[in-house]
Design an enzyme around this catalytic site. Structure first.
Site, PDB file in Angstrom:
ATOM      1  N   TYR A   1       4.628 -11.066 -12.338  1.00 28.90           N
ATOM      2  CA  TYR A   1       5.993 -11.088 -12.371  1.00 28.90           C
ATOM      3  C   TYR A   1       6.502 -12.451 -11.801  1.00 28.90           C
ATOM      4  O   TYR A   1       5.636 -12.954 -11.134  1.00 28.90           O
ATOM      5  CB  TYR A   1       6.768 -10.008 -11.781  1.00 28.90           C
ATOM      6  CG  TYR A   1       6.352  -8.233 -12.633  1.00 28.90           C
ATOM      7  CD1 TYR A   1       7.207  -8.267 -13.491  1.00 28.90           C
ATOM      8  CD2 TYR A   1       6.155  -7.109 -11.307  1.00 28.90           C
ATOM      9  CE1 TYR A   1       7.308  -6.971 -14.434  1.00 28.90           C
ATOM     10  CE2 TYR A   1       6.118  -5.876 -12.134  1.00 28.90           C
ATOM     11  CZ  TYR A   1       6.797  -5.611 -13.738  1.00 28.90           C
ATOM     12  OH  TYR A   1       7.041  -4.733 -14.155  1.00 28.90           O
TER      13      TYR A   1
ATOM     14  N   LYS B   1       2.754  11.353  15.084  1.00 30.31           N
ATOM     15  CA  LYS B   1       3.825  11.466  14.837  1.00 30.31           C
ATOM     16  C   LYS B   1       3.448  10.529  12.916  1.00 30.31           C
ATOM     17  O   LYS B   1       2.688   9.600  13.528  1.00 30.31           O
ATOM     18  CB  LYS B   1       5.390  10.540  15.679  1.00 30.31           C
ATOM     19  CG  LYS B   1       4.856   9.943  15.804  1.00 30.31           C
ATOM     20  CD  LYS B   1       6.263   9.204  16.719  1.00 30.31           C
ATOM     21  CE  LYS B   1       5.934   7.614  16.913  1.00 30.31           C
ATOM     22  NZ  LYS B   1       7.007   7.419  18.307  1.00 30.31           N
TER      23      LYS B   1
END
Length: 369
Positions: A264, A38
């Site tokens: 940033y 999965k």
């Protein structure tokens, strides 16, 4: 192994084979093996993983959702595919693609039997999930008679297996609880067998169950994270080989003066002259902001380079002051000298979240040696 010239996730099928054989060795040879693929093969390459598992001799693969199973069928995967969490709106597609549903409540059991009867199915294989303590999905022990009554009243479906899920099989402090789950499961199975008049496969062991409770292997075991190289504890990690290695390259090198900032919010300010390397990978690729500001680093030329400043959407910056490197050099984010477990723990999470969170925009490359 090939040197990276871009950001990529390298998937080592030889490592997968090693892990499969190691886990297989923990149980008797007659016990069937289900490989859990999965979430795109735990963030890797689901088709490549499924094909290799078939080659290795796996009896089943398992996915979470019907759409994942359909994708495998359309890629030519012919192994039996179990769907852990199917939704009733897609049952007709599930039947069309010969996927096998987990039925975990009276509602989904009734809905699927209704669909199977409408589509004129006979003995369509289903898997009955019972809740033995996880309290997530699953039929209760008190519903055994209801389940067998519904199954005995139709020939449209037939139980291929009965299973449950261990909550804490990796934690020895929860051993009493785990043994209680196993005993509850055995009690449910005895009642089911008696009332069904046939014996579906039984399975409860996940990866840590295979390792710590092989006596509870029953007829089949399921492994997800172990196949990909992680055993939920360091002693087992050493016996497994990580399948995925996340690589990137140096895009640019900067020489930062004392007092200059990086990235940033000026989250990093150089306290001395510093050489930095900017890498083309960021939180949009699965390297979240939690890993910035010195929390963890990467490896360049075999040397550790801490991530500095805030992680950006498409880039991270690293301190390479003491590393002899140049633009275009390969960088190892995890795999090789640094396991995904170590990287994830630095960000206060687990290997599962890290490896399944690597964005699909990161190129996947299968290797075998």
């Amino acid at each position: 192994m090939p040197v990276a010239h871009e950001t990529l996730l390298e998937i080592d099928l030889t490592a997968l084979a090693h892990n499969y054989h190691y886990l297989r060795s923990k149980v008797e040879s007659n016990v069937k093996f289900m490989g859990v693929v999965k979430a795109s093969g735990y963030g890797s390459d689901v088709v490549g993983i499924a094909r290799k598992l078939k080659e290795l001799g796996a009896d089943y693969v398992a996915v979470a959702y019907i759409s994942e199973g359909i994708a495998l069928r359309e890629a030519g995967i012919e192994l039996p595919i179990m769907v852990f969490h199917p939704q009733s709106a897609n049952y007709e597609s599930l039947v069309e693609y010969c996927l096998e549903p987990s039925l975990y409540s009276d509602f989904v059991l009734k809905e699927f039997i209704s669909t199977a009867e409408k589509l004129n199915q006979k003995n369509f294989p289903v898997h009955l999930k019972f809740n033995t303590g996880m309290n997530r999905l699953g039929l209760s022990e008190e519903e055994v008679e209801m389940v067998t009554g519904r199954l005995n009243a139709t020939n449209s479906v037939k139980a291929a297996s009965v299973f449950s899920h261990l909550s804490a099989s990796e934690d020895w402090r929860e051993r009493e609880f785990t043994l209680q789950q196993i005993h509850t499961f055995q009690r449910i199975a005895i009642r089911l067998f008696d009332q069904l008049k046939y014996e579906p496969l039984l399975h409860i062991c996940n990866t840590s169950g295979i390792i710590n409770y092989p006596e509870a292997a029953f007829d089949m075991v399921r492994s997800g994270i172990g196949l990909y190289g992680y055993g939920n504890e360091k002693s087992e990690d050493e016996k497994l080989k990580p399948v995925a290695t996340l690589k990137t390259i140096i895009s640019q090198i900067h020489h930062i003066k004392k007092g200059d900032s990086v990235g940033y919010n000026r989250a990093f300010t150089a306290e001395k002259p510093t050489k930095t390397a900017t890498l083309p990978i960021g939180y949009a690729d699965g390297i979240k902001r939690e890993y910035g500001n010195g929390t963890i680093g990467v490896f360049i030329g075999g040397k550790y380079a801490p991530i500095i400043g805030n992680v950006c959407m498409d880039m991270i910056m690293t301190d390479v002051t003491d590393i002899d490197c140049k633009e275009g050099d390969e960088v190892i984010v995890f795999g090789g000298p640094q396991r995904a477990t170590d990287f994830a723990e630095a960000g206060n999470t687990i290997s599962y979240e890290l490896i399944t969170g690597i964005s699909q925009r990161v190129k996947r490359v299968l290797i075998e040696h």
